[in-house]
Design a protein around this motif. Structure first.
Motif, short mmCIF file in Angstrom:
data_model
loop_
_atom_site.label_atom_id
_atom_site.label_comp_id
_atom_site.label_asym_id
_atom_site.label_seq_id
_atom_site.Cartn_x
_atom_site.Cartn_y
_atom_site.Cartn_z
N LYS A 160 19.18 6.58 46.84
CA LYS A 160 19.91 5.32 46.70
C LYS A 160 21.41 5.58 46.55
CE LYS A 160 20.63 0.97 45.30
NZ LYS A 160 20.67 -0.14 46.21
N LEU A 161 21.77 6.56 45.74
CA LEU A 161 23.18 6.90 45.58
C LEU A 161 23.78 7.44 46.87
CD1 LEU A 161 23.12 8.56 42.04
CD2 LEU A 161 24.22 6.41 42.66
N SER A 162 22.98 8.22 47.61
CA SER A 162 23.47 8.79 48.86
C SER A 162 23.71 7.74 49.93
CB SER A 162 22.47 9.83 49.40
OG SER A 162 22.34 10.89 48.50
N THR A 163 22.95 6.63 49.88
CA THR A 163 23.13 5.59 50.91
C THR A 163 24.48 4.91 50.80
OG1 THR A 163 22.04 3.90 49.54
CG2 THR A 163 20.66 5.12 51.12
N ARG A 164 25.18 5.13 49.70
CA ARG A 164 26.53 4.54 49.56
C ARG A 164 27.54 5.23 50.46
NH1 ARG A 164 26.65 4.00 42.95
NH2 ARG A 164 25.02 2.41 42.83
N THR A 165 27.30 6.49 50.79
CA THR A 165 28.29 7.25 51.58
C THR A 165 27.72 7.87 52.86
OG1 THR A 165 27.84 9.26 50.31
CG2 THR A 165 29.63 7.83 49.52
N GLU A 166 26.40 7.96 52.97
CA GLU A 166 25.79 8.64 54.11
C GLU A 166 24.89 7.69 54.88
OE1 GLU A 166 26.47 11.78 54.88
OE2 GLU A 166 27.63 12.18 53.08
#
Length: 159
Positions: free
Chosen positions: A87-93
């Protein structure tokens, strides 16, 4: 994955499956500090009731808690942490890059156990592995996209 495998060795499969249903419980609790998601009193109450119900179903009276339970719950805590990190990675990737990173990490993590007990698959098994890989890839891509939505608890309700 390894914790789940050890849990299956130590517990009946039905108990492990019931404990695997605890993933949304841990994810909801971890989403508050990690993602800043809001959980009102009613949602906390539902989370605690779900946790108590899951433990009662698996072990009435809490008489027979063993290492298998710890492995199964540990696997679900790790799976919840993975979902939070995705979920955190979907903010930038983009989602497909996250799936590729996940696949790479899983391949590296599985290499040593695979080499220790490698058996060359026949052509039928290779076809099943290709089909399973395609379905797993599609599922992973869909779940990664769902984690990009507003609340991770909603993504777990869909799974």
């Amino acid at each position: 994955f390894y914790s789940t495998s050890l849990a299956v060795k130590l517990l009946p499969l039905a108990d492990v499956r019931a404990l695997m249903c605890s993933k949304p419980i841990f994810a909801a609790a971890l989403a508050v500090p990690a993602l800043g998601e809001v959980m009102y009193r009613s949602r906390w109450t539902a989370t605690l009731v779900a946790a108590a119900g899951m433990l009662i179903i698996v072990h009435p009276g809490f008489a027979d808690l063993n290492l298998g339970v710890a492995f199964a719950l540990g696997a679900m805590v790790c799976a919840s942490y993975t979902a939070i990190s995705v979920k955190l990675s979907t903010r930038t990737e983009p989602a497909d890059r996250i799936v590729a990173y996940t696949l790479g990490c899983m391949m590296i993590g599985s290499l040593v156990p695979a080499l220790l007990d490698w058996q060359t698959p026949d052509w039928r098994q290779i076809l099943w592995l290709i089909a399973l890989g395609g379905f797993a890839n599609g599922f992973q891509r869909a779940m990664t996209r769902s984690y990009a939505g507003p609340m991770i608890q909603l993504a777990f309700r869909m799974a």
